[in-house]
Write a protein that holds these residues in place. Sequence first.
Motif, PDB file in Angstrom:
ATOM      1  N   GLN A 298      -9.551  -7.081   2.487  1.00  0.00           N
ATOM      2  CA  GLN A 298      -7.943  -6.655   1.869  1.00  0.00           C
ATOM      3  C   GLN A 298      -7.428  -6.833   0.259  1.00  0.00           C
ATOM      4  O   GLN A 298      -7.465  -5.676   0.107  1.00  0.00           O
ATOM      5  CB  GLN A 298      -6.963  -7.079   2.481  1.00  0.00           C
ATOM      6  CG  GLN A 298      -7.381  -5.781   4.350  1.00  0.00           C
ATOM      7  CD  GLN A 298      -5.916  -6.673   5.400  1.00  0.00           C
ATOM      8  OE1 GLN A 298      -5.267  -5.336   5.430  1.00  0.00           O
ATOM      9  NE2 GLN A 298      -5.989  -7.523   5.335  1.00  0.00           N
TER      10      GLN A 298
ATOM     11  N   TYR B 167       2.987   3.350   8.354  1.00  0.00           N
ATOM     12  CA  TYR B 167       2.582   2.566   7.908  1.00  0.00           C
ATOM     13  C   TYR B 167       2.533   2.060   8.575  1.00  0.00           C
ATOM     14  O   TYR B 167       3.850   1.605   9.262  1.00  0.00           O
ATOM     15  CB  TYR B 167       2.918   2.346   6.728  1.00  0.00           C
ATOM     16  CG  TYR B 167       2.830   3.084   5.369  1.00  0.00           C
ATOM     17  CD1 TYR B 167       1.484   2.709   4.380  1.00  0.00           C
ATOM     18  CD2 TYR B 167       3.106   4.519   4.750  1.00  0.00           C
ATOM     19  CE1 TYR B 167       0.818   3.834   3.535  1.00  0.00           C
ATOM     20  CE2 TYR B 167       3.234   4.963   3.293  1.00  0.00           C
ATOM     21  CZ  TYR B 167       1.789   5.051   3.619  1.00  0.00           C
ATOM     22  OH  TYR B 167       1.110   5.315   2.542  1.00  0.00           O
TER      23      TYR B 167
ATOM     24  N   HIS C 142      -4.524  -2.351  12.210  1.00  0.00           N
ATOM     25  CA  HIS C 142      -5.209  -1.600  10.904  1.00  0.00           C
ATOM     26  C   HIS C 142      -5.396  -0.544  11.415  1.00  0.00           C
ATOM     27  O   HIS C 142      -6.516  -0.124  10.075  1.00  0.00           O
ATOM     28  CB  HIS C 142      -6.875  -2.358  10.949  1.00  0.00           C
ATOM     29  CG  HIS C 142      -5.962  -4.062  10.025  1.00  0.00           C
ATOM     30  ND1 HIS C 142      -4.686  -4.409   9.527  1.00  0.00           N
ATOM     31  CD2 HIS C 142      -6.813  -4.902  10.171  1.00  0.00           C
ATOM     32  CE1 HIS C 142      -5.214  -5.962   9.737  1.00  0.00           C
ATOM     33  NE2 HIS C 142      -6.766  -6.231   9.774  1.00  0.00           N
TER      34      HIS C 142
ATOM     35  N   TYR D  12      -6.792   5.274   4.538  1.00  0.00           N
ATOM     36  CA  TYR D  12      -8.461   5.587   3.419  1.00  0.00           C
ATOM     37  C   TYR D  12      -9.112   6.745   3.684  1.00  0.00           C
ATOM     38  O   TYR D  12     -10.435   6.801   2.801  1.00  0.00           O
ATOM     39  CB  TYR D  12      -9.247   4.195   3.584  1.00  0.00           C
ATOM     40  CG  TYR D  12      -8.398   3.144   3.258  1.00  0.00           C
ATOM     41  CD1 TYR D  12      -6.979   2.511   2.194  1.00  0.00           C
ATOM     42  CD2 TYR D  12      -8.195   1.292   3.892  1.00  0.00           C
ATOM     43  CE1 TYR D  12      -5.495   2.048   2.678  1.00  0.00           C
ATOM     44  CE2 TYR D  12      -7.618   0.028   3.634  1.00  0.00           C
ATOM     45  CZ  TYR D  12      -6.142   0.353   2.877  1.00  0.00           C
ATOM     46  OH  TYR D  12      -5.097  -0.200   3.472  1.00  0.00           O
TER      47      TYR D  12
ATOM     48  N   ILE E  15      -8.298  -3.740  -2.216  1.00  0.00           N
ATOM     49  CA  ILE E  15      -7.514  -1.895  -1.450  1.00  0.00           C
ATOM     50  C   ILE E  15      -7.448  -2.068  -2.846  1.00  0.00           C
ATOM     51  O   ILE E  15      -7.493  -0.935  -3.533  1.00  0.00           O
ATOM     52  CB  ILE E  15      -6.672  -2.773  -0.957  1.00  0.00           C
ATOM     53  CG1 ILE E  15      -6.577  -2.803   0.744  1.00  0.00           C
ATOM     54  CG2 ILE E  15      -5.643  -1.215  -0.758  1.00  0.00           C
ATOM     55  CD1 ILE E  15      -5.233  -3.316   1.358  1.00  0.00           C
TER      56      ILE E  15
ATOM     57  N   GLN F 136      -4.714   2.273   8.339  1.00  0.00           N
ATOM     58  CA  GLN F 136      -5.043   1.943   7.479  1.00  0.00           C
ATOM     59  C   GLN F 136      -6.800   2.585   6.633  1.00  0.00           C
ATOM     60  O   GLN F 136      -7.071   3.680   5.971  1.00  0.00           O
ATOM     61  CB  GLN F 136      -5.324  -0.128   6.746  1.00  0.00           C
ATOM     62  CG  GLN F 136      -4.135  -0.966   6.515  1.00  0.00           C
ATOM     63  CD  GLN F 136      -4.529  -1.428   6.110  1.00  0.00           C
ATOM     64  OE1 GLN F 136      -5.450  -2.119   4.322  1.00  0.00           O
ATOM     65  NE2 GLN F 136      -4.080  -2.801   6.488  1.00  0.00           N
TER      66      GLN F 136
ATOM     67  N   VAL G 169       0.790  -1.269   0.187  1.00  0.00           N
ATOM     68  CA  VAL G 169       0.242   0.234   0.384  1.00  0.00           C
ATOM     69  C   VAL G 169       0.981   1.192   0.048  1.00  0.00           C
ATOM     70  O   VAL G 169       0.258   2.447  -1.128  1.00  0.00           O
ATOM     71  CB  VAL G 169      -1.236   0.189   1.181  1.00  0.00           C
ATOM     72  CG1 VAL G 169      -1.546   1.533   1.209  1.00  0.00           C
ATOM     73  CG2 VAL G 169      -1.919  -1.441   0.985  1.00  0.00           C
TER      74      VAL G 169
END
Length: 460
Positions: A341, A200, A249, A256, A344, A252, A132
């Motif tokens: 996932q 990350y 997560h 997002y 994604i 994430q 990602v």
Amino acid sequence: MTLPPQPLSPLDGRYRASVGLLGDHLSEAGLNRARVHVEVEWLIAQTDRRAFGSSPLDEGQKAALRAVVTDFGQEAIDELAGLEATTRHDVKAVEYWVRARLADLGLEGIAELTHFACTSEDINNLSYALTVKQAVTEVWLPAFDAVQEALAGWATEARDVPMLAHTHGQPATPTTVGKEFAVFVHRLRRLRAQIEGTEYLGKFSGATGTFSAHVVADPSADWPEVSREFVEERLGLTWNPLTTQIESHDWQAELYSRVAHVNRVLHNLATDVWTYISMGYFTQIPIAGSTGSSTMPHKINPIRFENAEANLELSCALLDSLAATLVTSRQQRDLTDSSTQRNIGVAFGHSMLALDNLRRGLGEIAVGTAALEADLEGNWEVLGEAIQTVVRAEVVAGRSSIADPYAMLKELTRGRRVGQAELVAFVEGLDIGAEAKARLVALTPAGYTGIASQLVDRLA
């Protein structure tokens, strides 16, 4: 009749040219390459610290081992697919594949360090973080920046072009075309900085995040420090020290949500430009050979902005779902994240497709000077704001005795079209100072844009 194999998603079919670069990172193959990368680096990290009496690999051996990652291609993809068909487990298939490469390189002696003390999620969470991160920084952000640059170019080019504004869809205080584009640039720059600052996160702490197997195997090692060094210094991620079996997560969900926010700002841009095209404020530049309508040859449809709008909505739907569901896992873990996932890439793919259409669409429009000038000339009543504001200032300064300037202008202009001659006559009869009266008489809708042009310069 059965059709030959076809891509199910338009992202892998019709639109592949626009989004294909994401596949290098966010595809199943990209994920497997990242898994191999994590497994290889963990092997090297363990031998570097002479784990369990092993010896550090020499530079040639390290290079050969790392080459299985850089050379990862179709043959590896096919071999892994065959292994997974037997193991019924994607990460176990990667482990066996790496062991086979060790045998090829004459490194069977360290084979048992492959996937050592790892749960599958130790490999997966790091692999997703790597893929990602690479997809965002190497593919999505450059596409986003291309749209920002196009918008900034429009802001500069149309810096001084006056335009009638429309608040609530009604004629309002004029602005400039460039300033309206500058607003979008400013909004997007803030969001870009937030995305660029994404952490990350990665975990590497075993089956339930407790280093249990690690400690039993070697009670003397500082396993949290080994984990931190591996995640941060070898993989370039941010170490998460407190997790269950899975990395939580949260990073994430944050990323997002920010990308979805960008999508929504761009959706606002797409609908605004579409509306301005319908009003004639922008004209569309004909593209040789293209067809606007299958039956009406005169048409040039604003398809770039319509396509962008649709794909931004699809991207947001997926990103919102990912952000909402990934932060929840039953007890120490469940497998819902494994399925979600895998989408994604689809979420980013629809955003990428929208970015491509917006960039191209912004290059296929021109200022509709005639419509802009006509609307400004046809709405002199928007100067009512300026007149009543000046009168109020004159009252405060003691140069006017008008009791209610706002009500006076409301009576003159509300719901009515008022022309230049009528406004000039009205101003001439006002009880205000001569200098203020001269300023108002000289004012035109096209000249009533305040410091809109100078505001564009704040982008520099």
